[in-house]
Scaffold this motif. Structure first.
Motif, PDB file in Angstrom:
ATOM      1  N   SER A 196     -40.480  95.875 113.106  1.00  0.00           N
ATOM      2  CA  SER A 196     -40.823  96.911 112.566  1.00  0.00           C
ATOM      3  C   SER A 196     -41.433  97.860 113.470  1.00  0.00           C
ATOM      4  CB  SER A 196     -41.767  96.674 111.296  1.00  0.00           C
ATOM      5  OG  SER A 196     -42.955  95.878 111.416  1.00  0.00           O
ATOM      6  N   ILE A 197     -41.992  97.601 114.448  1.00  0.00           N
ATOM      7  CA  ILE A 197     -42.756  98.403 115.098  1.00  0.00           C
ATOM      8  C   ILE A 197     -41.854  99.279 116.172  1.00  0.00           C
ATOM      9  CG2 ILE A 197     -44.338  98.748 117.130  1.00  0.00           C
ATOM     10  CD1 ILE A 197     -45.659  97.659 114.510  1.00  0.00           C
ATOM     11  N   ALA A 198     -40.777  98.583 116.615  1.00  0.00           N
ATOM     12  CA  ALA A 198     -39.613  98.937 117.493  1.00  0.00           C
ATOM     13  C   ALA A 198     -38.681  99.833 116.423  1.00  0.00           C
ATOM     14  CB  ALA A 198     -38.793  97.868 117.932  1.00  0.00           C
ATOM     15  N   ALA A 199     -38.577  99.683 115.165  1.00  0.00           N
ATOM     16  CA  ALA A 199     -37.789 100.337 114.452  1.00  0.00           C
ATOM     17  C   ALA A 199     -38.417 101.648 113.951  1.00  0.00           C
ATOM     18  CB  ALA A 199     -37.503  99.408 112.832  1.00  0.00           C
ATOM     19  N   GLU A 203     -38.358 108.866 116.640  1.00  0.00           N
ATOM     20  CA  GLU A 203     -37.938 109.592 117.959  1.00  0.00           C
ATOM     21  C   GLU A 203     -36.541 110.062 117.805  1.00  0.00           C
ATOM     22  OE1 GLU A 203     -39.212 107.469 121.176  1.00  0.00           O
ATOM     23  OE2 GLU A 203     -41.290 107.360 120.839  1.00  0.00           O
ATOM     24  N   THR A 204     -35.642 109.394 117.258  1.00  0.00           N
ATOM     25  CA  THR A 204     -34.387 109.678 116.993  1.00  0.00           C
ATOM     26  C   THR A 204     -33.839 109.870 115.510  1.00  0.00           C
ATOM     27  OG1 THR A 204     -33.407 107.497 116.616  1.00  0.00           O
ATOM     28  CG2 THR A 204     -33.947 107.945 118.866  1.00  0.00           C
ATOM     29  N   GLN A 205     -32.584 110.175 115.362  1.00  0.00           N
ATOM     30  CA  GLN A 205     -32.035 110.584 114.150  1.00  0.00           C
ATOM     31  C   GLN A 205     -31.313 109.294 113.525  1.00  0.00           C
ATOM     32  OE1 GLN A 205     -32.310 113.129 112.240  1.00  0.00           O
ATOM     33  NE2 GLN A 205     -33.771 113.884 114.098  1.00  0.00           N
ATOM     34  N   ASP A 213     -25.891 110.303 120.628  1.00  0.00           N
ATOM     35  CA  ASP A 213     -26.786 111.258 121.247  1.00  0.00           C
ATOM     36  C   ASP A 213     -28.274 110.068 121.423  1.00  0.00           C
ATOM     37  OD1 ASP A 213     -25.475 113.420 120.510  1.00  0.00           O
ATOM     38  OD2 ASP A 213     -26.132 113.266 118.687  1.00  0.00           O
ATOM     39  N   LEU A 214     -28.161 108.996 121.325  1.00  0.00           N
ATOM     40  CA  LEU A 214     -29.349 108.239 121.787  1.00  0.00           C
ATOM     41  C   LEU A 214     -29.389 108.112 123.205  1.00  0.00           C
ATOM     42  CD1 LEU A 214     -28.877 105.081 119.207  1.00  0.00           C
ATOM     43  CD2 LEU A 214     -30.226 107.198 119.231  1.00  0.00           C
ATOM     44  N   ASP A 215     -30.601 108.090 123.567  1.00  0.00           N
ATOM     45  CA  ASP A 215     -31.014 107.986 125.091  1.00  0.00           C
ATOM     46  C   ASP A 215     -31.125 106.288 125.818  1.00  0.00           C
ATOM     47  OD1 ASP A 215     -33.491 107.305 123.952  1.00  0.00           O
ATOM     48  OD2 ASP A 215     -34.396 109.048 124.926  1.00  0.00           O
TER      49      ASP A 215
END
Length: 318
Positions: A28-31, A37-39, A220-222
């Motif tokens: 859940s933290i990573a998610a 930070e992203t869409q 678009d993800l880095d």
């Protein structure tokens, strides 16, 4: 000497299950970090997580099959596919709840409320009669859940209120998964079960991810985002479940159920330390009441089950 060896094996198993619970809590933290930070859409992350996990368990299933004959018939396969549908539903709703509310509160509701729902549904569906202790624990769990979400319900943010409701839905889906697994997955190896469930879940989520248009955001993800996605698919999912399965081999079921309850508490603590999510005093008290209630209901439920089993054996021998 034999007792000492069994004791060390049990300790090692308990440690492995605790490691699994800690790894699961980081999901859940990573998610939440990804969603902030992203869409990236929650349904797409759920799909990617299962896509990463099922080939891993396929290889483990093949390796296990070389050592022992895997029991696998048509009826069992159907049961595992059904569980895969529930797995897809849980992954999607749980991550959606994390996105709308927070890592800590979504995990606490989804994972602590699920055993309560199982205990409530077990009476009419499975004929398991709850005793007085179990009933009181369930009532306390409901009160704890209300205390936990009190701040979110009073919040004018409709998204957070919706997130709480979706977390409750995730708990209901997980409870359905648990109840179904008692009847439909018996006899299958753990790696075969994980492989079929995760693969089915990925296939179920694939068209939803496509129709939602969320796959278009992947371009678009880095690098950081892809590393987080890979982390969720590999560490808490693959490594976490292997630790859990290995730990279960030498750890009593009651002990393992208590240790697994640490996952939502780990998640809430990590959410506070890393993401700055605060439950408030009422939320903390509610989380404590909810966790203790789940532990009491779990232990009491096992005592009832053992008692009914003993009565059945006695009836059959007279």
């Amino acid at each position: 000497m034999k007792t000492l060896t069994q004791g060390s094996a049990a300790v090692r198993g308990a440690i492995l299950i605790a490691v699994a619970a800690a790894l699961w809590a980081t999901t859940s933290i990573a998610a939440k970090t990804l969603f902030t930070e992203t869409q990236l859409e929650p349904i797409v992350l759920a799909f990617l997580r299962l896509c990463i996990a099922f080939p891993f368990f396929f290889l483990l299933m093949l390796a296990e099959g070389r050592k022992t004959r895997l029991p696998f018939n048509r009826g069992m396969l159907f049961g595992l596919v059904v569980l895969g549908f529930f797995q897809a539903g849980y992954q999607g709703t749980y991550l959606w709840a994390v996105d709308l509310t927070g890592a800590g509160i979504a995990t606490l509701i989804a994972l602590c409320l699920a055993p309560v729902l199982v205990a409530i549904a077990a009476a009419p569906l499975l004929g398991e009669r709850p005793n007085r202790t179990t009933v009181l624990a369930l009532i306390a769990a409901i009160i704890g859940s209300l205390m936990l979400v009190a701040t979110d319900v009073r919040s004018p943010d409709a998204a957070r209120v919706g997130g709480v409701l979706i977390a409750v839905l995730a708990a209901a889906v997980y409870a359905a998964f648990t109840l179904t697994s008692r009847h439909m997955s018996g006899g299958a190896s753990v790696y075969a079960t994980a492989f079929v469930c995760f693969m089915t879940g990925a296939l179920v989520l694939a068209p939803i991810a496509v129709l939602s248009g969320g796959l278009g955001e992947l371009a678009d993800l880095d690098l950081k985002a892809w590393l987080l996605i890979g982390y969720i698919g590999i560490v808490p999912t693959c490594v976490g479940y292997v630790c859990f399965f290995r730990g279960m081999q030498s750890t009593p079921a009651t002990t393992s159920s208590i240790i697994v309850t640490l996952e939502p508490l780990f998640a809430a603590m990590l959410a506070w330390m890393i993401l700055g999510e605060a439950l408030g005093w009422m939320g903390i008290a509610g989380a404590f009441v909810l966790t203790v209630s789940v532990l009491v209901a779990s232990r009491s439920g096992r005592e009832v089950s053992k008692s009914e089993s003993a009565e059945t054996v006695e009836a059959e021998t007279t």
